[in-house]
Design a protein around this motif. Structure first.
Motif, mmCIF file in Angstrom:
data_model
loop_
_atom_site.group_PDB
_atom_site.id
_atom_site.type_symbol
_atom_site.label_atom_id
_atom_site.label_comp_id
_atom_site.label_asym_id
_atom_site.label_seq_id
_atom_site.Cartn_x
_atom_site.Cartn_y
_atom_site.Cartn_z
ATOM 1 N N ARG A 264 -15.928 8.027 -4.722
ATOM 2 C CA ARG A 264 -14.944 6.950 -4.711
ATOM 3 C C ARG A 264 -13.573 7.447 -5.145
ATOM 4 O O ARG A 264 -12.544 6.931 -4.703
ATOM 5 N N GLN A 267 -11.923 8.817 -2.143
ATOM 6 C CA GLN A 267 -11.410 7.733 -1.303
ATOM 7 C C GLN A 267 -10.057 7.253 -1.823
ATOM 8 O O GLN A 267 -9.130 6.993 -1.051
ATOM 9 N N GLU A 268 -9.918 7.142 -3.135
ATOM 10 C CA GLU A 268 -8.644 6.758 -3.736
ATOM 11 C C GLU A 268 -7.583 7.822 -3.475
ATOM 12 O O GLU A 268 -6.415 7.504 -3.205
ATOM 13 N N ARG A 271 -6.307 7.365 0.064
ATOM 14 C CA ARG A 271 -5.387 6.237 0.163
ATOM 15 C C ARG A 271 -4.019 6.593 -0.420
ATOM 16 O O ARG A 271 -2.972 6.287 0.166
ATOM 17 N N PHE A 279 -2.018 7.999 -8.778
ATOM 18 C CA PHE A 279 -3.060 7.506 -9.677
ATOM 19 C C PHE A 279 -3.186 8.489 -10.827
ATOM 20 O O PHE A 279 -2.675 9.620 -10.763
ATOM 21 N N HIS A 319 -10.517 -2.683 -10.170
ATOM 22 C CA HIS A 319 -10.450 -1.660 -9.129
ATOM 23 C C HIS A 319 -10.339 -0.248 -9.700
ATOM 24 O O HIS A 319 -10.325 0.728 -8.952
ATOM 25 N N ASP A 320 -10.251 -0.111 -11.023
ATOM 26 C CA ASP A 320 -10.275 1.217 -11.624
ATOM 27 C C ASP A 320 -11.693 1.784 -11.576
ATOM 28 O O ASP A 320 -12.667 1.022 -11.556
ATOM 29 N N GLY A 335 -5.937 3.444 -10.704
ATOM 30 C CA GLY A 335 -5.236 3.408 -9.430
ATOM 31 C C GLY A 335 -3.811 2.918 -9.567
ATOM 32 O O GLY A 335 -3.546 1.941 -10.273
#
Length: 425
Positions: A264, A267-268, A271, A279, A319-320, A335
């Motif tokens: 994950r 994925q961040e 983005r 981030f 969402h962190d 994020g």
């Protein structure tokens, strides 16, 4: 680490008293029903039908139930409420008790036998809880709708089913929650006592199937067999979800494990790379954690890790990404946060860790409070600290090393600008 299978006498005294009280009350009500309430042949026949159908359904999904139970050391939801809801409306108390103990005896022998964390007293407690729940739900339902609510109009019958289901859900939650609180008040939380959304939705789903079972038994008994299919599929879907969680979560703390966190996190990174965003990563390492295990035992150390995990979940956004990399090392991806913003957040977390008080017990059951803990935290930001997630993690890890070497209980930021060190306060 294996889950300890506590004997009844090793449990907290308040929990033992609560459990024995509910069991004594259930036994007294059952005996009173046997003495004072007659049982008709039709009710005995309905008891037999429900018992056969319930045991048959449990046999068809025995392997799934065993797998689910082996993965679940928290309060476990099985399919018995599908059959107990009709019992609330169709059977007298003594037959309700007999049905509940029939189901749990079968589960104990056929589905749960040999599982490390399923102690006999826990099975007895579950059976007692379900029986007492049904007693109270039956009393409320029949008080409102009369002795034979299903023989009235469709509206009355539907209302009786809904009230019985609602009372079962509420009373069962209250009795179970009370026991969980008394077992460990220091760990009390809404999630622990009431359960997760998934737990409650599963419970409601089984009660809905139970409502359909009532209608089938009254109008077309053979249609009761049709419900086996959705029950089987429901159990399989819950097992699949448990396996998914097992693959992605650290089983001790419930946080993301290292593999899932990296997936994950990447994925961040993708983005942020596409959008030109940023981030930050916090690497959190408890200071002198080994002393907790050496002084109080590994059970106390586990409770300390769980308490820190809960703190991190509370102090970060939904969402962190919060994960545990093993041992006493935790990692958080914030994020959209710059290094400066992350340092401020890390300093808040560091300070809260110093104020954390964890109620736990030693390996021999002696109560103890763990306090005055500290942590060293390293902070690194994308893209300043690196172009890949591993590079950012390495920078945060190096910052943790600086914090440890410079006295611990510090937050250290790493980046292209000079290292930021906040003094311990």
């Amino acid at each position: 680490m294996p889950v300890r299978n506590w004997a009844l006498w090793e449990r907290p005294g308040r929990w033992v008293a609560y459990t024995l009280t509910t069991e004594a009350l259930t036994l007294a009500l059952t005996v009173a029903a046997i003495v004072f309430m007659p049982v008709s042949n039709q009710q005995i026949l309905m008891f037999g039908v429900l018992a056969v159908l319930g045991v048959l359904q449990a046999e068809t999904s025995r392997k799934i139930e065993r797998a689910r139970r082996s993965l679940n050391v928290t309060p476990h939801i099985n399919m018995t409420s599908v059959w107990m809801l009709p019992a609330i409306l169709l059977l007298p108390p003594q037959l309700i008790a007999a049905l509940a103990f029939t189901f749990y005896l079968h589960l104990a022998i056929r589905s749960w036998s040999g599982l490390q964390h399923v102690a006999p007293h826990r099975t007895m407690t579950n059976a007692t809880t379900v029986t007492l729940t049904c007693f109270l739900a039956s009393w409320v339902t029949h008080s409102f709708f009369g002795a034979s609510p299903l023989e009235g109009t469709k509206e009355v019958a539907a209302g009786a089913v809904c009230v019985a289901g609602a009372m079962y859900f509420l009373v069962n939650t209250a009795i179970t929650g009370g026991g969980l609180y008394l077992a460990a008040p220091e760990k009390a939380s809404v999630k622990r006592i009431v359960g997760t959304w998934d737990d409650n939705l599963l419970d409601l789903a089984t009660l809905c199937i139970g409502g359909m079972m009532v209608i089938a038994l009254i109008n077309q008994p053979l249609m009761a067999l049709v419900t086996f299919v959705p029950m089987f599929v429901l159990q399989r879907s819950v097992l699949a979800k448990q396996l998914e969680d097992l693959a992605s979560k650290d089983q001790k703390t419930g946080l993301l494990n290292a593999t899932a966190w990296h997936q994950r996190g990447n994925q961040e990174l993708s983005r942020a790379s596409r959008s030109g965003g940023e981030f930050s990563v916090l690497m959190i390492d408890l200071d002198f954690f080994k002393k907790i295990n050496d002084t109080y035992g590994h059970l106390a150390g586990d409770d300390m890790l769980i308490a820190l995990a809960d703190l991190l979940k509370r102090e970060t956004r939904s969402h962190d990404l919060v994960g545990r990399f093993g041992g006493e090392e935790f990692v958080v991806l914030l994020g959209g946060s710059s290094e400066l913003e992350a340092v401020v957040a890390a300093e808040r977390i560091r300070h809260m860790i110093t104020e954390l008080v964890v109620g736990t017990q030693t390996n021999d059951g002696t109560p103890v409070l763990i306090s005055e803990r500290t942590a060293s935290i390293g902070v690194a930001a994308y893209p300043e600290a690196g172009q890949t997630l591993d590079e950012v993690l390495a920078a945060a890890d190096a910052a943790v090393y600086v914090a440890k070497e410079s006295g611990r209980n510090k937050v250290v930021g790493a980046g292209n600008r000079p290292v930021v060190v906040t003094t311990a306060g």
